[in-house]
Design an enzyme around this catalytic site. Structure first.
Site, PDB file in Angstrom:
ATOM      1  N   HIS A 239      40.323  17.015   8.450  1.00  0.00           N
ATOM      2  CA  HIS A 239      40.329  16.794   9.636  1.00  0.00           C
ATOM      3  C   HIS A 239      38.851  15.290   9.969  1.00  0.00           C
ATOM      4  O   HIS A 239      38.430  15.573   8.785  1.00  0.00           O
ATOM      5  CB  HIS A 239      38.592  17.969  10.833  1.00  0.00           C
ATOM      6  CG  HIS A 239      37.321  18.388   9.770  1.00  0.00           C
ATOM      7  ND1 HIS A 239      37.146  17.680  10.192  1.00  0.00           N
ATOM      8  CD2 HIS A 239      37.577  18.454   7.907  1.00  0.00           C
ATOM      9  CE1 HIS A 239      35.432  17.858   9.224  1.00  0.00           C
ATOM     10  NE2 HIS A 239      36.336  19.008   8.126  1.00  0.00           N
ATOM     11  N   ASP A 256      31.999  14.540   5.229  1.00  0.00           N
ATOM     12  CA  ASP A 256      33.099  15.523   6.399  1.00  0.00           C
ATOM     13  C   ASP A 256      33.514  15.681   7.233  1.00  0.00           C
ATOM     14  O   ASP A 256      32.300  15.259   8.413  1.00  0.00           O
ATOM     15  CB  ASP A 256      32.256  16.742   6.072  1.00  0.00           C
ATOM     16  CG  ASP A 256      32.343  17.820   6.574  1.00  0.00           C
ATOM     17  OD1 ASP A 256      33.226  18.302   7.103  1.00  0.00           O
ATOM     18  OD2 ASP A 256      32.361  19.309   6.959  1.00  0.00           O
ATOM     19  N   GLU A 290      38.194  20.468  14.137  1.00  0.00           N
ATOM     20  CA  GLU A 290      37.396  21.369  13.133  1.00  0.00           C
ATOM     21  C   GLU A 290      36.555  22.543  12.895  1.00  0.00           C
ATOM     22  O   GLU A 290      36.554  23.677  12.810  1.00  0.00           O
ATOM     23  CB  GLU A 290      38.793  20.885  11.310  1.00  0.00           C
ATOM     24  CG  GLU A 290      38.370  21.527   9.977  1.00  0.00           C
ATOM     25  CD  GLU A 290      36.656  21.617   9.379  1.00  0.00           C
ATOM     26  OE1 GLU A 290      37.229  22.744   8.849  1.00  0.00           O
ATOM     27  OE2 GLU A 290      36.104  21.719  10.214  1.00  0.00           O
ATOM     28  N   GLU A 291      35.377  21.479  13.090  1.00  0.00           N
ATOM     29  CA  GLU A 291      34.245  22.240  12.907  1.00  0.00           C
ATOM     30  C   GLU A 291      34.067  22.885  13.715  1.00  0.00           C
ATOM     31  O   GLU A 291      32.639  23.552  14.245  1.00  0.00           O
ATOM     32  CB  GLU A 291      33.013  20.848  12.968  1.00  0.00           C
ATOM     33  CG  GLU A 291      33.164  19.705  12.265  1.00  0.00           C
ATOM     34  CD  GLU A 291      32.742  20.104  11.131  1.00  0.00           C
ATOM     35  OE1 GLU A 291      32.648  21.438  10.618  1.00  0.00           O
ATOM     36  OE2 GLU A 291      32.570  19.272   9.841  1.00  0.00           O
ATOM     37  N   ASP A 318      39.012  17.776   2.453  1.00  0.00           N
ATOM     38  CA  ASP A 318      38.275  18.243   3.162  1.00  0.00           C
ATOM     39  C   ASP A 318      37.548  17.897   2.521  1.00  0.00           C
ATOM     40  O   ASP A 318      36.459  18.785   2.317  1.00  0.00           O
ATOM     41  CB  ASP A 318      38.221  19.313   3.927  1.00  0.00           C
ATOM     42  CG  ASP A 318      36.766  19.580   4.975  1.00  0.00           C
ATOM     43  OD1 ASP A 318      36.204  18.556   5.708  1.00  0.00           O
ATOM     44  OD2 ASP A 318      36.531  20.513   5.501  1.00  0.00           O
ATOM     45  N   HIS A 400      27.306  17.895   8.296  1.00  0.00           N
ATOM     46  CA  HIS A 400      26.333  18.520   9.158  1.00  0.00           C
ATOM     47  C   HIS A 400      24.910  18.294   9.633  1.00  0.00           C
ATOM     48  O   HIS A 400      24.333  18.414  10.242  1.00  0.00           O
ATOM     49  CB  HIS A 400      26.463  20.217   9.163  1.00  0.00           C
ATOM     50  CG  HIS A 400      27.791  20.342   8.991  1.00  0.00           C
ATOM     51  ND1 HIS A 400      27.679  22.125   8.777  1.00  0.00           N
ATOM     52  CD2 HIS A 400      28.614  19.757   8.464  1.00  0.00           C
ATOM     53  CE1 HIS A 400      29.478  21.966   8.849  1.00  0.00           C
ATOM     54  NE2 HIS A 400      30.148  20.308   8.067  1.00  0.00           N
TER      55      HIS A 400
HETATM   56  N1  BES Z   1      34.287  20.743   5.622  1.00  0.00           N
HETATM   57  C1  BES Z   1      33.485  21.763   5.662  1.00  0.00           C
HETATM   58  C2  BES Z   1      34.350  23.263   4.949  1.00  0.00           C
HETATM   59  C3  BES Z   1      33.462  22.931   3.344  1.00  0.00           C
HETATM   60  C4  BES Z   1      31.648  23.076   3.381  1.00  0.00           C
HETATM   61  C5  BES Z   1      34.016  23.814   2.504  1.00  0.00           C
HETATM   62  C6  BES Z   1      31.148  22.811   1.948  1.00  0.00           C
HETATM   63  C7  BES Z   1      33.405  23.383   1.544  1.00  0.00           C
HETATM   64  C8  BES Z   1      31.885  23.858   1.006  1.00  0.00           C
HETATM   65  C9  BES Z   1      33.882  22.134   7.253  1.00  0.00           C
HETATM   66  O1  BES Z   1      34.116  21.241   7.735  1.00  0.00           O
HETATM   67  C10 BES Z   1      32.949  22.970   7.917  1.00  0.00           C
HETATM   68  O2  BES Z   1      32.143  22.918   8.424  1.00  0.00           O
HETATM   69  N2  BES Z   1      33.814  24.846   8.410  1.00  0.00           N
HETATM   70  C11 BES Z   1      33.134  25.291   8.471  1.00  0.00           C
HETATM   71  C12 BES Z   1      33.646  26.662   9.302  1.00  0.00           C
HETATM   72  C13 BES Z   1      34.723  26.510   9.987  1.00  0.00           C
HETATM   73  C14 BES Z   1      35.612  27.316  10.603  1.00  0.00           C
HETATM   74  C15 BES Z   1      33.623  25.553  11.423  1.00  0.00           C
HETATM   75  C16 BES Z   1      31.987  26.013   7.754  1.00  0.00           C
HETATM   76  O3  BES Z   1      32.055  25.816   6.218  1.00  0.00           O
HETATM   77  O4  BES Z   1      30.480  26.642   7.256  1.00  0.00           O
HETATM   78 ZN    ZN Z   2      32.333  20.965   8.256  1.00  0.00          ZN
END
Ligand code: BES
Ligand code: ZN
Length: 781
Positions: A239, A256, A290-291, A318, A400
């Site tokens: 993303h 990220d 994606e976020e 990612d 984040h």
């Molecule tokens: N890059 C993250 C996912 C992630 C974070 C994987 C830490 C492994 C370790 C991704 O961009 C993200 O923030 N995903 C969200 C969920 C999404 C469905 C909004 C999350 O992990 O909370």
């Molecule tokens: Zn994220």
């Protein structure tokens, strides 16, 4: 502190996750609910909630342990419908339960995967965790071989982590890439232009924006159409949007996920540089939004499923630039990744990265929820893998937040993210396969000339799959006649005996088993003039508060400079030297208050190839004093004549290489003019007439010290040689009135003027001539 940040980001994710549920729900097919078979908890749960899905409750799958933990604390907020042997439970969950789960039991991620119906949640349980999967999955998984060694090796060698660092910083510079901001869309359209520029010369490549219903931000897709199996797809993506707690207006998203996009962009650059022409269609994707619930990838994956696109494999990148764990790459092996594809990626790393320059290590970890875009593909039944920067618990704690910046990445120069580019290249080349070189005897591309000297140049070009060897032709620009060299075995050649200061062009042709390609178009290069200084790598100190290079002395160079803030370019100061002659180099450190231990090195680029090789080191010492440091060195006989570089480097406390950039200390660059040794030349012409030998080859026949600084020198003569006479001549050929008696080892030359002298030692059968210098060598003045 770390936990606090994680909690904050976890809350944010939960918030986002709950916001996006309706969108996800819209895209699911409605199915009629089935009876719950394993409803062991039904009695303790408020039954009225289980019948109809309401706004306050929903179906989900989650880790059985988390489900149990939640149930023991909040029995009314969760109903465990069924659990499988892999430790996953299908549940019916209230919003309050989801919230508590997040707050009290997990520190990251939603902790469950949303399902639009009870049936969908139960069906998800049928899928096994791939790493433990021994049964056959319903999904068709391609098996790939590993046989593209030459192409992969060539690609891996070209990976440059500094390009990745640049892309990360460029993306960070948009300020935020949160999907509702115009800066997010700008980042995507600019990346489109960048990807297009990388593929500029290719008619089989297209780059397209993909618009979405669920966000105004577009995704980006680059397609290389397969030459043999265009309907079979190999995909890699990540993303490009970002998010952060502070109202999203400051969401640098460097790790990220600028890092994943940068790893992919470098893979594109390398594939274009080697002119990779895949048999299968390859796609690179930068997903929008994606976020906020995997929106871009969700729409794309559903579209591919609807159109029945034959996607053989998908890889998600990612977060690639934070080295948080002991291994380099962690493959997520939870329910949403494909066991066969995960195993294939491990085989790739075993094969290509077990040792050597491209070595990397790997482990496995689990996200266990729909934590990234791979989930979108998995939901549509496609085989997907998700190699991640660290084990799940060790991931970058700054994501984040406004602190997710390149500056905060732990390793310099995106070296961690470069490992993911390498894995990506291995994956793409081995799954898509290079078009068969015997059928397509391609013309070499990417011609270049490097290490250019006065008389030579290193030529290289892209290796062509299926090539038996290459033909190279070159000429002075403007001439008609080519000089052709054939049967060159590798994709490079060191061209020698060129004329100085001349413009050349060259072309390369591929010779395959049954045919040959056309010659490539010309690449030109110009040899250096004898007075042109080659270009050198950068090297500098960055802090000269405590110490600096105070003074450098060599012949005409006598430079007291004080601090130059880490680097002084004195290449307009020139010392004249000649081959086969000894000189004295003097350096001196300057200190602010007290003196420190300094490591000194100096190099002279004697072969004038633009590189300071280890063999060109003339000074290597350490000292903690501000006194003069002097050494003698001899210019090698084979030194190349003309203008060349001398680098002086002083580094605090530890040694340095010629291209190092370091903290405390300083580097200064000078010029050296290597002139013909007129004395050697004259003696050489004498040699033609009277057949005498210059520079004794006789062992032990040496004169020392040389130059002679005081009034004595030592002559080390063979003990039992038959010496008839020993005579001393000055450099004008006049014999000096000085008797040298055989076996007299210490000879007084107090009466001689400073200058160059020749000792003629007449043996019975031959004449040996030794040369020595009295005083500082002033040969060229
Ligand atoms: N890059 C993250 C996912 C992630 C974070 C994987 C830490 C492994 C370790 C991704 O961009 C993200 O923030 N995903 C969200 C969920 C999404 C469905 C909004 C999350 O992990 O909370
Ligand atoms: Zn994220």
């Amino acid at each position: 502190m770390k936990t606090k940040k994680l909690l904050l980001s976890a809350f944010l994710c939960l918030f986002i996750f709950s916001q996006i549920q309706p969108i996800w729900a819209q895209n699911r097919h409605q199915r009629s609910p089935k009876t719950v078979k394993n409803d062991t908890d039904a009695k303790s749960f408020n039954q009225s909630r289980t019948i109809q899905k309401s706004e306050e409750s929903f179906f989900a799958t989650m880790d059985s342990k988390d489900a149990q933990a939640l149930k023991s604390k909040w029995p009314n907020e969760i109903l465990i419908l069924s659990s499988n042997e892999d430790g996953i439970s299908a549940v019916h969950l209230t919003e309050k339960g989801a919230h508590e789960l997040h707050r009290k039991i997990l520190v990251h991620g939603p902790g469950y995967v949303y399902h639009s119906s009870q049936e969908s949640a139960l069906q998800a349980l049928q899928r096994k965790i791939p790493s433990q999967n021994k049964s056959v999955t319903s999904k068709e998984v391609a098996t790939f071989s590993i046989d593209q060694d030459a192409v992969v090796q060539q690609a891996l060698d070209l990976v440059d982590n500094t390009n990745i660092a640049t892309t990360i910083q460029n993306l960070e510079d948009y300020g935020t890439r949160y999907h509702t901001y115009s800066s997010a869309t700008d980042a995507v359209t600019d990346m489109k232009a960048h990807w297009e520029s990388l593929a500029a010369s290719r008619s089989d490549v297209s780059v397209q924006l993909v618009n979405h219903n669920s966000t105004n931000m577009p995704s980006l897709v680059m397609t290389i159409t397969g030459s043999a199996f265009p309907e079979e797809y190999v995909i890699i993506g990540g993303h490009i949007d970002s998010t952060s707690g502070s109202g999203n207006s400051n969401s640098p998203g460097a790790d990220d996920n600028a890092s994943g996009i940068a790893s992919i962009t470098e893979a594109i650059r390398v594939l274009m540089a080697i002119d990779f022409q895949p048999e299968r269609t390859v796609e690179f994707m930068a997903y929008a939004a994606e976020e906020v619930g995997l929106r871009g990838s969700e729409e794309i994956a559903i579209d591919y499923k609807d159109r029945n696109v034959n996607v053989k494999s998908v890889v998600q990148l990612d977060m690639t630039n934070y080295a948080g764990s002991s291994e380099d790459v962690y493959l997520m092996t939870d329910t949403y990744t494909d066991n066969t594809l995960n195993n294939f990626l491990m085989q790739l790393m075993d094969h290509y990265n077990a040792s050597g320059t491209h070595q990397l290590t790997y482990g496995t970890s689990i996200c266990n929820y729909g934590c990234s875009d791979h989930y979108s593909w998995a939901q549509q039944g496609y085989a997907v893998s998700f190699p991640f920067e660290a084990s799940f618990g060790d991931h970058n704690p700054n994501i984040h937040t406004p602190n997710d910046t390149y500056e905060n990445s732990p390793l310099p120069n995106a070296t961690h993210a470069a490992k993911f580019t390498k894995l990506a290249l291995e994956y793409i080349i081995e799954t898509a396969k290079s078009a068969d070189g015997t059928d397509n005897c391609y013309t070499p591309s990417s011609l270049s000339a490097s290490n250019i000297t006065t008389t030579s140049a290193e030529l290289s070009w892209s290796m062509v799959n299926g090539a038996e060897n290459y033909s190279l032709r070159y000429r002075l620009q403007g001439e008609d006649q080519w000089n052709t060299l054939s049967e060159i075995q590798s994709a490079n050649y060191n061209l020698e005996n060129l004329s100085p200061e001349s413009d050349y062009e060259f072309q390369v042709q591929t010779i395959c088993a049954s045919q040959s390609s056309a010659f490539s178009s010309s690449q030109s290069f110009s040899t250096l003039s004898e007075n042109q200084l080659p270009v050198y790598c950068q090297s500098s100190g960055s802090n000269t508060y405590y110490e600096w290079i105070e003074m450098v002395e060599l012949n005409e160079i006598s430079n007291t400079s004080g601090s130059d803030n880490g680097y002084g370019d004195y290449s307009n100061q020139v010392a004249n030297v000649s081959p086969n002659t000894q000189y004295q180099l003097t350096v001196k450190a300057g200190f602010r208050s007290q003196s420190y231990l300094e490591y000194w090195k100096a190099w002279i680029d004697f072969n004038r190839n633009g590189t300071y090789e280890a063999s060109e080191e003339v000074l290597n010492t350490s000292s903690s004093s501000s006194a003069n440091i002097s050494i003698n060195f001899t210019v090698p006989t084979e030194a190349s004549l003309g203008r060349t570089g001398m680098r002086i480097s002083m580094r605090y406390n530890t040694g340095q290489a010629s291209c190092d950039n370091f903290n405390f200390g300083e580097v200064e660059d000078y010029a050296i003019q290597i002139n013909e040794n007129t004395f050697a030349a004259r003696s050489n012409s004498e040699k033609n007439h009277s057949s005498i030998t210059i520079d004794s080859k006789v062992e032990n026949l040496i004169v020392y010290p040389n130059p002679v600084h005081d009034n004595f020198f030592h002559l080390n003569l063979e003990k039992d040689s038959k010496i008839q006479s020993i005579k001393l001549f000055n450099n004008l050929g006049h014999e000096e009135n000085l008797k040298i008696i055989r076996n007299e080892e210490k000879i007084d030359i107090g009466n001689l003027k400073n200058g160059i002298y020749f000792i003629h030692i007449q043996f019975e059968e031959r004449l040996e001539i030794l040369r020595f210098v009295k005083g500082t060598n002033t040969i060229d003045k």
